[in-house]
Design a protein around this motif. Structure first.
Motif, mmCIF file in Angstrom:
data_model
loop_
_atom_site.group_PDB
_atom_site.id
_atom_site.type_symbol
_atom_site.label_atom_id
_atom_site.label_comp_id
_atom_site.label_asym_id
_atom_site.label_seq_id
_atom_site.Cartn_x
_atom_site.Cartn_y
_atom_site.Cartn_z
ATOM 1 N N SER A 142 0.832 -1.158 0.041
ATOM 2 C CA SER A 142 -0.013 0.018 -0.063
ATOM 3 C C SER A 142 0.763 1.147 0.068
ATOM 4 N N THR A 178 -4.812 6.679 -0.258
ATOM 5 C CA THR A 178 -3.665 5.533 -0.050
ATOM 6 C C THR A 178 -4.240 4.310 -1.108
ATOM 7 N N THR A 211 -4.178 0.919 -1.865
ATOM 8 C CA THR A 211 -4.200 -0.326 -1.222
ATOM 9 C C THR A 211 -4.058 -1.531 -2.319
#
Lengths: 116, 114
Positions: free
Chosen positions: A18, A80, A82
């Motif tokens: 991530s 973010t 992932t």
């Protein structure tokens, strides 16, 4: 005035990991921030709109569980990615907007993500 | 001349010439339009904007024309310089579901030959 920064400017990561990208408005408060993705030789595509203190609004086709957005303060939004995969490799650009000026978006310099 | 590639139209001009970059937008309800310049590896940079109640706006060496009838925008750059080489995007400000967002056009790559 109205400067937007992004960090990091580039990142290389392994598939499955991530990656977090930060977007900061340096000299103004941004109630709304936007995240865009740009593939080589293509246009900017809006991924999501991030409002301070509330959940982000994602564009159609963008997986909210894969692209986590947090806009916890008036000067910072984070994206973010992932479990990144090679197809997520792209140029990610954020922009920020003042609460009283709904027309103007100030763009960051972008973050180049390469997933190996 | 101008050509359309697989993804990005290109325009090549000689230094000192005037450049015209065209853009078609999609939504007749859009009321605000912006031109951006993007250099390689950088974020978009604001050039000039225009509201739907105008059909022309001039800046320094740049002019934007808006034709709402055919949903067309153009950016004119006078006395084009090598530093103008970049990709140029038009964007329309779209109001959808009570929120406003920018929708970008495909972009045109401008190359200025010295």
């Amino acid at each position: 005035g109205a400067v937007v920064s992004q960090h990091p400017s580039w990142v290389i990561c392994k598939s499955g990991t991530s990656v977090k990208i930060e977007c900061r408005s340096l000299d103004f408060q941004a109630t709304t921030m936007f995240w865009y993705r740009q593939f080589p030789k293509q246009s900017l595509m809006l991924m999501a709109t991030s409002n301070e203190g509330s959940k982000a609004t994602y564009e159609q086709g963008v997986e909210k569980d894969k692209f986590l957005i947090n806009h916890a303060s008036l000067t910072l939004s984070t994206l973010t990615v992932t479990s990144a995969h090679p197809e997520d490799s792209s140029f990610y650009i954020c922009s920020a907007r003042r609460h009283w000026d709904t027309d103007t978006q100030y763009f960051g310099p972008g973050t180049r993500l390469t997933v190996l | 001349g101008e050509s359309v590639g697989l993804h990005l139209p290109t325009l090549s001009v000689q230094e000192g010439d005037n450049s015209i970059i065209n853009c078609a937008y999609s939504n007749s309800a859009s009321d605000y339009f912006i031109w951006y310049k993007q250099e390689s590896g950088k974020g978009p940079q604001f050039i000039i904007d225009i509201r739907s109640n105008m059909d022309k706006r001039q800046g320094q060496r740049v002019t934007v024309l808006l034709n709402k009838t055919v949903k067309h925008l153009s950016l004119q750059i006078a006395a084009t310089q090598p530093g103008d080489s970049a990709v140029y995007f038009c964007a329309e400000n779209l109001t959808q579901g009570g929120s406003e967002k920018l929708v970008f056009g495909k972009g045109t790559k401008l190359t200025v030959n010295p």
